[in-house]
Design a protein around this motif. Sequence first.
Motif, PDB file in Angstrom:
ATOM      1  N   TYR A  95     -11.715 -26.638 -30.500  1.00 32.54           N
ATOM      2  CA  TYR A  95     -12.659 -27.002 -29.449  1.00 32.54           C
ATOM      3  C   TYR A  95     -12.073 -28.089 -28.570  1.00 32.54           C
ATOM      4  N   CYS A  96     -12.333 -28.011 -27.280  1.00 32.56           N
ATOM      5  CA  CYS A  96     -12.023 -29.160 -26.440  1.00 32.56           C
ATOM      6  C   CYS A  96     -13.328 -29.885 -26.121  1.00 32.56           C
ATOM      7  N   ALA A  97     -13.193 -31.158 -25.835  1.00 33.08           N
ATOM      8  CA  ALA A  97     -14.342 -32.007 -25.605  1.00 33.08           C
ATOM      9  C   ALA A  97     -14.014 -33.040 -24.545  1.00 33.08           C
ATOM     10  N   ALA A  98     -15.044 -33.554 -23.894  1.00 29.90           N
ATOM     11  CA  ALA A  98     -14.862 -34.523 -22.812  1.00 29.90           C
ATOM     12  C   ALA A  98     -15.834 -35.678 -22.971  1.00 29.90           C
ATOM     13  N   ARG A  99     -15.393 -36.853 -22.544  1.00 28.64           N
ATOM     14  CA  ARG A  99     -16.263 -38.022 -22.516  1.00 28.64           C
ATOM     15  C   ARG A  99     -15.858 -38.887 -21.347  1.00 28.64           C
ATOM     16  N   THR A 100     -16.806 -39.694 -20.882  1.00 33.68           N
ATOM     17  CA  THR A 100     -16.540 -40.531 -19.715  1.00 33.68           C
ATOM     18  C   THR A 100     -15.894 -41.851 -20.073  1.00 33.68           C
ATOM     19  N   GLY A 101     -15.874 -42.224 -21.339  1.00 34.61           N
ATOM     20  CA  GLY A 101     -15.225 -43.459 -21.753  1.00 34.61           C
ATOM     21  C   GLY A 101     -13.753 -43.256 -22.042  1.00 34.61           C
ATOM     22  N   GLY A 102     -13.184 -44.169 -22.806  1.00 37.62           N
ATOM     23  CA  GLY A 102     -11.782 -44.058 -23.165  1.00 37.62           C
ATOM     24  C   GLY A 102     -11.533 -43.003 -24.214  1.00 37.62           C
ATOM     25  N   VAL A 103     -10.275 -42.636 -24.378  1.00 40.87           N
ATOM     26  CA  VAL A 103      -9.941 -41.630 -25.380  1.00 40.87           C
ATOM     27  C   VAL A 103     -10.135 -42.213 -26.778  1.00 40.87           C
ATOM     28  N   THR A 104     -10.654 -41.379 -27.662  1.00 34.47           N
ATOM     29  CA  THR A 104     -10.920 -41.795 -29.022  1.00 34.47           C
ATOM     30  C   THR A 104     -10.908 -40.584 -29.942  1.00 34.47           C
ATOM     31  N   SER A 105     -10.743 -40.846 -31.234  1.00 35.80           N
ATOM     32  CA  SER A 105     -10.797 -39.769 -32.221  1.00 35.80           C
ATOM     33  C   SER A 105     -12.211 -39.544 -32.759  1.00 35.80           C
ATOM     34  N   MET A 106     -13.154 -40.346 -32.313  1.00 34.84           N
ATOM     35  CA  MET A 106     -14.523 -40.263 -32.820  1.00 34.84           C
ATOM     36  C   MET A 106     -15.248 -39.069 -32.211  1.00 34.84           C
ATOM     37  N   ARG A 107     -15.547 -38.094 -33.027  1.00 35.96           N
ATOM     38  CA  ARG A 107     -16.191 -36.870 -32.562  1.00 35.96           C
ATOM     39  C   ARG A 107     -17.551 -37.145 -31.931  1.00 35.96           C
ATOM     40  N   SER A 108     -18.303 -38.081 -32.472  1.00 36.20           N
ATOM     41  CA  SER A 108     -19.696 -38.267 -32.070  1.00 36.20           C
ATOM     42  C   SER A 108     -19.867 -38.798 -30.657  1.00 36.20           C
ATOM     43  N   VAL A 109     -18.829 -39.353 -30.065  1.00 34.39           N
ATOM     44  CA  VAL A 109     -18.994 -39.954 -28.740  1.00 34.39           C
ATOM     45  C   VAL A 109     -18.566 -39.027 -27.601  1.00 34.39           C
ATOM     46  N   TYR A 110     -18.141 -37.841 -27.938  1.00 34.40           N
ATOM     47  CA  TYR A 110     -17.810 -36.872 -26.888  1.00 34.40           C
ATOM     48  C   TYR A 110     -19.086 -36.177 -26.445  1.00 34.40           C
ATOM     49  N   ASN A 111     -19.304 -36.133 -25.146  1.00 38.03           N
ATOM     50  CA  ASN A 111     -20.564 -35.663 -24.592  1.00 38.03           C
ATOM     51  C   ASN A 111     -20.591 -34.160 -24.328  1.00 38.03           C
ATOM     52  N   TYR A 112     -19.448 -33.604 -24.033  1.00 40.17           N
ATOM     53  CA  TYR A 112     -19.383 -32.202 -23.607  1.00 40.17           C
ATOM     54  C   TYR A 112     -18.386 -31.444 -24.491  1.00 40.17           C
ATOM     55  N   TRP A 113     -18.762 -30.206 -24.817  1.00 36.54           N
ATOM     56  CA  TRP A 113     -17.961 -29.380 -25.719  1.00 36.54           C
ATOM     57  C   TRP A 113     -17.839 -27.961 -25.188  1.00 36.54           C
ATOM     58  N   GLY A 114     -16.681 -27.364 -25.445  1.00 37.81           N
ATOM     59  CA  GLY A 114     -16.519 -25.946 -25.168  1.00 37.81           C
ATOM     60  C   GLY A 114     -17.013 -25.106 -26.327  1.00 37.81           C
ATOM     61  N   GLN A 115     -16.889 -23.794 -26.192  1.00 41.56           N
ATOM     62  CA  GLN A 115     -17.363 -22.865 -27.216  1.00 41.56           C
ATOM     63  C   GLN A 115     -16.330 -22.623 -28.309  1.00 41.56           C
ATOM     64  N   GLY A 116     -15.106 -23.001 -28.064  1.00 40.22           N
ATOM     65  CA  GLY A 116     -14.075 -22.875 -29.082  1.00 40.22           C
ATOM     66  C   GLY A 116     -13.235 -21.613 -28.940  1.00 40.22           C
ATOM     67  N   THR A 117     -12.027 -21.676 -29.492  1.00 37.50           N
ATOM     68  CA  THR A 117     -11.130 -20.529 -29.534  1.00 37.50           C
ATOM     69  C   THR A 117     -10.496 -20.466 -30.924  1.00 37.50           C
ATOM     70  N   GLN A 118     -10.436 -19.275 -31.470  1.00 38.35           N
ATOM     71  CA  GLN A 118      -9.964 -19.107 -32.849  1.00 38.35           C
ATOM     72  C   GLN A 118      -8.444 -19.095 -32.899  1.00 38.35           C
ATOM     73  N   VAL A 119      -7.902 -19.876 -33.813  1.00 39.67           N
ATOM     74  CA  VAL A 119      -6.465 -19.858 -34.107  1.00 39.67           C
ATOM     75  C   VAL A 119      -6.310 -19.476 -35.570  1.00 39.67           C
ATOM     76  N   THR A 120      -5.534 -18.438 -35.812  1.00 33.05           N
ATOM     77  CA  THR A 120      -5.279 -17.981 -37.170  1.00 33.05           C
ATOM     78  C   THR A 120      -3.772 -17.926 -37.393  1.00 33.05           C
ATOM     79  N   VAL A 121      -3.322 -18.626 -38.436  1.00 28.76           N
ATOM     80  CA  VAL A 121      -1.901 -18.675 -38.764  1.00 28.76           C
ATOM     81  C   VAL A 121      -1.695 -17.973 -40.093  1.00 28.76           C
ATOM     82  N   SER A 122      -0.927 -16.919 -40.076  1.00 21.17           N
ATOM     83  CA  SER A 122      -0.679 -16.149 -41.301  1.00 21.17           C
ATOM     84  C   SER A 122       0.588 -16.646 -41.984  1.00 21.17           C
ATOM     85  N   SER A 123       0.578 -16.545 -43.311  1.00 27.75           N
ATOM     86  CA  SER A 123       1.732 -17.039 -44.089  1.00 27.75           C
ATOM     87  C   SER A 123       2.763 -15.939 -44.294  1.00 27.75           C
TER      88      SER A 123
END
Length: 123
Positions: A95-123
């Motif tokens: 998922y990508c996410a956006a926030r108006t503040g500074g960059v951070t690793s804290m998930r809870s402070v991101y205001n906007y989210w995409g729907q996501g894209t699946q990544v599958t890595v086979s062994s």
Amino acid sequence: QVQLVESGGGLVQAGGSLRLSCAASGRTFSNFAMGWFRQAPGKEREFVAGISRSGSDTPYADSVKGRFTISRDNAKYTVYLQMNSLKPEDTAIYYCAARTGGVTSMRSVYNYWGQGTQVTVSS
């Protein structure tokens, strides 16, 4: 409001590469710090990488450091995640996410989210 749409996911063998894109629309893209997160089945959504509004600050999760690279093109309203040396444990919805503040690793402070894209890595 900011709308985010991810693309570029897919199935790849271990050791391969993928580049994810996240296209933004709505408000001025350069006003937002961006982040990439991922969620594997049965696990919490976790931080992968982030990028500041100017692109000068790019924190990474330890698990992807040296393999993934985040970048942005403010003129194209797009943020990218280049993923190299992929491992099966990288399998997740990204998922990508956006926030108006500074960059951070804290998930809870991101205001906007995409729907996501699946990544599958086979062994």
